[in-house]
Design an enzyme around this catalytic site. Structure first.
Site, mmCIF file in Angstrom:
data_model
loop_
_atom_site.group_PDB
_atom_site.id
_atom_site.type_symbol
_atom_site.label_atom_id
_atom_site.label_comp_id
_atom_site.label_asym_id
_atom_site.label_seq_id
_atom_site.Cartn_x
_atom_site.Cartn_y
_atom_site.Cartn_z
ATOM 1 N N HIS A 1 29.593 49.446 25.712
ATOM 2 C CA HIS A 1 28.250 48.933 25.960
ATOM 3 C C HIS A 1 28.322 47.862 27.035
ATOM 4 O O HIS A 1 29.173 46.965 26.979
ATOM 5 C CB HIS A 1 27.673 48.344 24.669
ATOM 6 C CG HIS A 1 26.336 47.709 24.846
ATOM 7 N ND1 HIS A 1 25.201 48.439 25.126
ATOM 8 C CD2 HIS A 1 25.954 46.407 24.791
ATOM 9 C CE1 HIS A 1 24.175 47.613 25.242
ATOM 10 N NE2 HIS A 1 24.605 46.382 25.041
ATOM 11 N N LYS B 1 21.513 41.100 30.824
ATOM 12 C CA LYS B 1 22.456 41.884 31.639
ATOM 13 C C LYS B 1 21.720 42.784 32.633
ATOM 14 O O LYS B 1 22.053 42.818 33.820
ATOM 15 C CB LYS B 1 23.359 42.733 30.729
ATOM 16 C CG LYS B 1 24.228 41.925 29.780
ATOM 17 C CD LYS B 1 25.190 42.797 29.006
ATOM 18 C CE LYS B 1 24.498 43.758 28.068
ATOM 19 N NZ LYS B 1 23.766 43.073 26.975
#
Length: 315
Positions: A144, A165
């Site tokens: 991930h 992110k």
């Protein structure tokens, strides 16, 4: 192609990729799995020596082996091929467009072995096959995170959900850098020191932004904003600023993270309102590249500090 198995590559996929000609197709041709990247030239086996022979490997006969076989009688040649084909090999490839010996075809049919041909020279064919097999059989995992290319450096950004992110990746894309994958990254071990990151097919070129949804980066920002894959050079973890955490302020203690047995430089970047994460990651990428090229600014700064305090003591 059919779905490739986890522990190998389907022979028929390799045949189609490399453009091999089928001379004899075994009854289990569609199910044959190649599980070794190593290619074997069975010259010594054709002389009768089978100690330490690995029958799981693809076998290739070239001009040298053919010249040897041409020099023995038909009866001996048939016996040698019978002995060889009975070993349970996945396939035999005849390189350099060498004519298929009748005894070879007879033995392949008798022992139900796939027989293939190629116009490529033996050494070129071996390199082509090993390159394809190394890529297909390399150890791989999915992690991930978000993967971007920044100034030629592959940055894998990890951290808990909600750390920003994807938003940071979007800002980097706007600043001229490239997206490889958002949310999930396929990581493949190319060699003992190199990991390659790519996007799963389903999410390639897409990025998810909370409040907006999923957007197609390539259509919005152009082909130059995306990239198929890149070597992973640096792993950056984003985390909420912890008041009592001891964050590195000089950078002379390089941290590493182990992924698939490869050690990669690892940074922890605290997230607080007002920090421009895109600029910070740009600097991190440039600094990491300089380290790989032999210049370490943290080490240089520490040395200057030592020289300064040494001069004070002497003075």
């Amino acid at each position: 192609y059919d779905m490739e198995p986890e522990n190998g590559m389907l022979l028929k996929s390799l045949v189609e990729d490399v453009g091999l000609q089928i001379v004899n197709k075994s009854s289990d041709y569609d199910k044959i799995i190649i599980s070794s990247q190593v290619i074997n030239r069975p010259g010594i086996q054709l002389t009768g020596f089978y100690d330490h022979f690995n029958a799981n490997r693809l076998q290739i006969i070239g001009m040298v082996e053919d010249a040897y076989l041409q020099g023995v009688s038909q009866e001996v040649r048939q016996q040698k091929f019978n002995d060889f084909m009975s070993q349970g090999i996945p396939a035999l490839i005849i390189a350099h467009d060498v004519d298929t010996l009748p005894e070879c075809l007879i033995a392949a049919e008798k022992y139900n072995v796939t027989l293939l041909k190629s116009r490529k020279e033996t050494s070129e064919l071996i390199v082509t096959l090993m390159t394809r097999l190394n890529n297909a059989l390399a150890p791989k995992i999915m992690r991930h995170g978000v993967f971007v290319e920044v100034y030629g450096e592959g940055l894998l950004i990890i951290g808990e959900s909600g750390m920003g992110k994807s938003e940071t990746a979007l800002e980097l894309i706007k600043r001229g850098h490239r997206l490889i994958s958002d949310d999930a990254v396929n990581i493949k071990k190319i060699n003992s020191s190199t990991l390659m990151g790519t996007a799963p097919d389903l999410i390639r070129n897409y990025i998810e932004l909370r409040g907006i949804g999923v957007v197609d980066v390539r259509h919005i920002f152009g082909n130059g904003a995306v990239k198929m894959g890149e070597k992973i050079d640096l792993v950056v973890r984003l985390e909420n600023w912890k008041k009592d955490a001891n964050y590195d302020r000089i950078g002379n203690n390089t941290q590493y993270i182990d992924i698939l047995g490869v050690k990669l430089p690892y940074l922890t970047v605290p997230v607080t309102p007002g920090r421009n994460l895109a600029v910070i990651l740009e600097v991190a990428a440039m600094n990491n590249r300089q380290k790989r090229m032999g210049y370490d600014s943290a080490r240089d700064f520490s040395e200057r500090l030592d020289q300064y305090f040494d001069a004070l003591e002497e003075g």
